[in-house]
Scaffold this motif. Structure first.
Motif, PDB file in Angstrom:
ATOM      1  N   PRO A  90       0.827  -1.216   0.000  1.00 51.74           N
ATOM      2  CA  PRO A  90       0.000   0.000   0.000  1.00 51.74           C
ATOM      3  C   PRO A  90       0.856   1.259   0.000  1.00 51.74           C
ATOM      4  CG  PRO A  90      -0.727  -1.556   1.692  1.00 51.74           C
ATOM      5  CD  PRO A  90       0.588  -2.044   1.189  1.00 51.74           C
ATOM      6  N   VAL A  91       0.629   2.120  -0.963  1.00 51.94           N
ATOM      7  CA  VAL A  91       1.301   3.419  -1.023  1.00 51.94           C
ATOM      8  C   VAL A  91       0.304   4.439  -1.543  1.00 51.94           C
ATOM      9  CG1 VAL A  91       3.624   2.488  -1.395  1.00 51.94           C
ATOM     10  CG2 VAL A  91       2.156   2.965  -3.361  1.00 51.94           C
ATOM     11  N   GLY A  92       0.558   5.697  -1.239  1.00 53.33           N
ATOM     12  CA  GLY A  92      -0.267   6.767  -1.767  1.00 53.33           C
ATOM     13  C   GLY A  92      -1.049   7.489  -0.694  1.00 53.33           C
ATOM     14  N   ARG A  93      -1.834   8.456  -1.128  1.00 54.67           N
ATOM     15  CA  ARG A  93      -2.624   9.294  -0.229  1.00 54.67           C
ATOM     16  C   ARG A  93      -4.046   8.773  -0.156  1.00 54.67           C
ATOM     17  NH1 ARG A  93      -5.011  15.210  -0.846  1.00 54.67           N
ATOM     18  NH2 ARG A  93      -5.151  14.579  -3.008  1.00 54.67           N
ATOM     19  N   VAL A  94      -4.566   8.642   1.064  1.00 55.26           N
ATOM     20  CA  VAL A  94      -5.955   8.262   1.292  1.00 55.26           C
ATOM     21  C   VAL A  94      -6.636   9.412   2.018  1.00 55.26           C
ATOM     22  CG1 VAL A  94      -7.528   6.638   2.415  1.00 55.26           C
ATOM     23  CG2 VAL A  94      -5.381   5.810   1.417  1.00 55.26           C
ATOM     24  N   ARG A  95      -7.742   9.889   1.448  1.00 50.47           N
ATOM     25  CA  ARG A  95      -8.458  11.033   2.019  1.00 50.47           C
ATOM     26  C   ARG A  95      -9.688  10.528   2.755  1.00 50.47           C
ATOM     27  NH1 ARG A  95      -9.251  13.503  -3.754  1.00 50.47           N
ATOM     28  NH2 ARG A  95      -9.793  11.302  -3.933  1.00 50.47           N
ATOM     29  N   LEU A  96      -9.727  10.810   4.057  1.00 51.37           N
ATOM     30  CA  LEU A  96     -10.779  10.301   4.938  1.00 51.37           C
ATOM     31  C   LEU A  96     -11.597  11.436   5.518  1.00 51.37           C
ATOM     32  CD1 LEU A  96     -12.091   8.017   6.748  1.00 51.37           C
ATOM     33  CD2 LEU A  96     -10.282   8.556   8.412  1.00 51.37           C
ATOM     34  N   SER A  97     -12.916  11.308   5.434  1.00 52.27           N
ATOM     35  CA  SER A  97     -13.823  12.211   6.142  1.00 52.27           C
ATOM     36  C   SER A  97     -14.328  11.489   7.388  1.00 52.27           C
ATOM     37  CB  SER A  97     -15.005  12.588   5.246  1.00 52.27           C
ATOM     38  OG  SER A  97     -16.041  13.168   6.020  1.00 52.27           O
ATOM     39  N   THR A  98     -14.431  12.211   8.496  1.00 53.94           N
ATOM     40  CA  THR A  98     -14.889  11.578   9.730  1.00 53.94           C
ATOM     41  C   THR A  98     -15.657  12.589  10.571  1.00 53.94           C
ATOM     42  OG1 THR A  98     -14.166  10.278  11.664  1.00 53.94           O
ATOM     43  CG2 THR A  98     -12.757  12.117  10.988  1.00 53.94           C
ATOM     44  N   PHE A  99     -16.148  12.127  11.715  1.00 52.88           N
ATOM     45  CA  PHE A  99     -16.813  13.006  12.685  1.00 52.88           C
ATOM     46  C   PHE A  99     -16.107  12.860  14.021  1.00 52.88           C
ATOM     47  CE2 PHE A  99     -18.979   8.960  12.509  1.00 52.88           C
ATOM     48  CZ  PHE A  99     -19.234   8.627  13.825  1.00 52.88           C
ATOM     49  N   GLN A 100     -16.431  13.737  14.973  1.00 52.25           N
ATOM     50  CA  GLN A 100     -15.585  13.916  16.151  1.00 52.25           C
ATOM     51  C   GLN A 100     -15.331  12.639  16.951  1.00 52.25           C
ATOM     52  OE1 GLN A 100     -17.217  15.851  19.577  1.00 52.25           O
ATOM     53  NE2 GLN A 100     -15.334  16.894  20.076  1.00 52.25           N
ATOM     54  N   THR A 101     -16.386  11.984  17.411  1.00 49.59           N
ATOM     55  CA  THR A 101     -16.177  10.851  18.306  1.00 49.59           C
ATOM     56  C   THR A 101     -15.506   9.688  17.585  1.00 49.59           C
ATOM     57  OG1 THR A 101     -18.501  10.239  17.928  1.00 49.59           O
ATOM     58  CG2 THR A 101     -17.978  11.404  19.968  1.00 49.59           C
ATOM     59  N   ALA A 102     -15.784   9.528  16.289  1.00 48.27           N
ATOM     60  CA  ALA A 102     -15.104   8.484  15.524  1.00 48.27           C
ATOM     61  C   ALA A 102     -13.621   8.810  15.394  1.00 48.27           C
ATOM     62  CB  ALA A 102     -15.741   8.333  14.146  1.00 48.27           C
ATOM     63  N   ALA A 103     -13.313  10.079  15.152  1.00 54.50           N
ATOM     64  CA  ALA A 103     -11.912  10.485  15.029  1.00 54.50           C
ATOM     65  C   ALA A 103     -11.158  10.234  16.325  1.00 54.50           C
ATOM     66  CB  ALA A 103     -11.826  11.955  14.639  1.00 54.50           C
ATOM     67  N   LEU A 104     -11.767  10.605  17.451  1.00 58.08           N
ATOM     68  CA  LEU A 104     -11.105  10.410  18.738  1.00 58.08           C
ATOM     69  C   LEU A 104     -10.917   8.937  19.055  1.00 58.08           C
ATOM     70  CD1 LEU A 104     -12.958  13.140  20.845  1.00 58.08           C
ATOM     71  CD2 LEU A 104     -10.621  13.222  19.966  1.00 58.08           C
ATOM     72  N   THR A 105     -11.836   8.095  18.590  1.00 58.29           N
ATOM     73  CA  THR A 105     -11.766   6.666  18.872  1.00 58.29           C
ATOM     74  C   THR A 105     -10.724   5.960  18.021  1.00 58.29           C
ATOM     75  OG1 THR A 105     -14.090   6.587  19.508  1.00 58.29           O
ATOM     76  CG2 THR A 105     -13.088   4.508  18.846  1.00 58.29           C
ATOM     77  N   ALA A 106     -10.707   6.246  16.718  1.00 57.67           N
ATOM     78  CA  ALA A 106      -9.950   5.413  15.798  1.00 57.67           C
ATOM     79  C   ALA A 106      -8.673   6.039  15.262  1.00 57.67           C
ATOM     80  CB  ALA A 106     -10.851   5.021  14.620  1.00 57.67           C
ATOM     81  N   LEU A 107      -8.662   7.350  15.058  1.00 56.47           N
ATOM     82  CA  LEU A 107      -7.546   7.943  14.313  1.00 56.47           C
ATOM     83  C   LEU A 107      -6.178   7.765  14.955  1.00 56.47           C
ATOM     84  CD1 LEU A 107      -8.811  11.226  12.648  1.00 56.47           C
ATOM     85  CD2 LEU A 107      -8.395   8.994  11.644  1.00 56.47           C
ATOM     86  N   PRO A 108      -6.025   7.975  16.270  1.00 57.77           N
ATOM     87  CA  PRO A 108      -4.680   7.814  16.832  1.00 57.77           C
ATOM     88  C   PRO A 108      -4.101   6.425  16.596  1.00 57.77           C
ATOM     89  CG  PRO A 108      -6.110   8.969  18.370  1.00 57.77           C
ATOM     90  CD  PRO A 108      -6.997   8.462  17.277  1.00 57.77           C
ATOM     91  N   ASP A 109      -4.912   5.385  16.795  1.00 54.61           N
ATOM     92  CA  ASP A 109      -4.407   4.024  16.605  1.00 54.61           C
ATOM     93  C   ASP A 109      -4.165   3.720  15.137  1.00 54.61           C
ATOM     94  OD1 ASP A 109      -4.434   3.522  19.306  1.00 54.61           O
ATOM     95  OD2 ASP A 109      -6.430   2.629  19.304  1.00 54.61           O
ATOM     96  N   VAL A 110      -5.085   4.128  14.261  1.00 55.21           N
ATOM     97  CA  VAL A 110      -4.907   3.873  12.826  1.00 55.21           C
ATOM     98  C   VAL A 110      -3.659   4.582  12.320  1.00 55.21           C
ATOM     99  CG1 VAL A 110      -5.861   4.331  10.536  1.00 55.21           C
ATOM    100  CG2 VAL A 110      -7.324   3.401  12.324  1.00 55.21           C
ATOM    101  N   ALA A 111      -3.482   5.832  12.715  1.00 57.38           N
ATOM    102  CA  ALA A 111      -2.302   6.576  12.288  1.00 57.38           C
ATOM    103  C   ALA A 111      -1.024   5.908  12.789  1.00 57.38           C
ATOM    104  CB  ALA A 111      -2.376   8.015  12.784  1.00 57.38           C
TER     105      ALA A 111
END
Length: 305
Positions: A90-111
């Protein structure tokens, strides 16, 4: 040479009608959009838009360029996906739209996982309301979108969009600790999301089902504000489980409600991105973050028990 990023801004401005709306949809500031479009006008050698009341109106040259821009951007996006499919890594840019509680839940670990195991993937994130996110998917402005769908307020289902439910997030009656509310109370003051949102429509309908219109003293999109207001004893509210994940707040009492209402957390993608290795990888990681651990923060007894 016309810069593709600026073409995308012009295309969005044509749809949105104002710099502020275009900036919100693309995740930029209005000032940045204005500056970049001014540079695009210099590149094109023509005036592309003029002020019209509180918004802007594209000139004939602007309309022509925006129409051509859509085709150009679609071709560039398709080329990028095809190139990425050639390799298995996997390479390249992935553009993600999210909302607040989902971002707080998932983004730190996914990143974190992407940084450690998939350093060739760049994840760009923008905060959009669900209907705005679906529109962005249809226009290829984002590749993936995390959406929230409340009971009784179904989202549109564009043909170009694939979607799957990755979690059911319980919705609780939330009251200050020590207040023994068994159901939504008409005497209470309330903290709710702003009018026009799916969360507000559901909350209003829930209160009406109990025979009253809520006395709303506080309105905010921000769940941390809701939690603070309820914890301070200033109002009652409704909180989703994700808003309390990893938070031990003994100032708030949660009560499950009749029918066990829950909002659906949906992962949506553009059909054109279905075979993209980078998008598939990010989608898989997001799904895993929501299925483990549980979103249930441990509520009290159900209303009516």
């Amino acid at each position: 040479m016309l810069e593709p990023r600026r073409l995308r801004m012009l295309s969005q401005l044509r749809r949105s009608g104002t710099m502020a709306s275009a900036a919100r949809a693309l995740g930029y500031s209005p000032t940045s959009i204005s500056q970049q479009l001014a540079l695009l006008e210099k590149e094109a050698g023509s005036t592309l838009f003029v002020a019209a009341g509180r918004g802007v109106r594209l000139t004939p040259a602007g309309v022509l360029l925006a129409e051509r821009a859509d085709a150009i951007l679609d071709a560039l996006d398709a080329a990028a996906r095809e190139v990425r499919r050639i390799g298995e890594t996997p390479v390249g840019r992935v553009r993600l739209s999210t909302f607040q509680t989902a971002a707080l839940t998932a983004l730190p670990d996914v990143a974190g996982v992407l940084r450690r195991h998939y350093p060739g993937v760049r994840l760009d994130v923008v905060h959009l309301e669900p209907r705005e996110a679906l529109d962005a998917l249809a226009r290829h402005a984002v590749d993936l979108a995390l959406l929230e769908e409340y009971p009784g307020t179904p989202l549109p289902k564009p043909r170009s969009v694939l979607r799957r439910v990755v979690a059911l997030d319980p919705l609780y009656l939330a009251t200050p600790s020590g207040e023994s509310a068994r159901r939504p109370e008409p005497e209470a003051r309330w903290v709710l999301e702003p009018r026009g949102t799916a969360a507000r429509r559901w909350a209003d309908a829930t209160c009406r089902a109990s025979g009253f219109e809520p006395d709303v003293q506080f309105e905010s999109h921000d769940m941390t504000v809701h939690r603070a207001v309820i914890g301070a004893g200033l109002a009652h509210g409704f909180l989703p489980g994700l808003a309390l994940r990893a938070v031990d707040d003994d100032r708030i009492t949660l009560t499950t409600m009749s029918g066990d209402p829950a909002r659906s957390i949906i992962l949506a993608s553009d059909r054109a991105s279905a075979g993209d290795v980078a998008c598939t990888t990010v989608g898989r990681l997001l799904g895993e973050m929501f299925t483990s651990p549980s979103t249930d923060p441990g509520a009290g007894p159900a209303v009516g028990e």
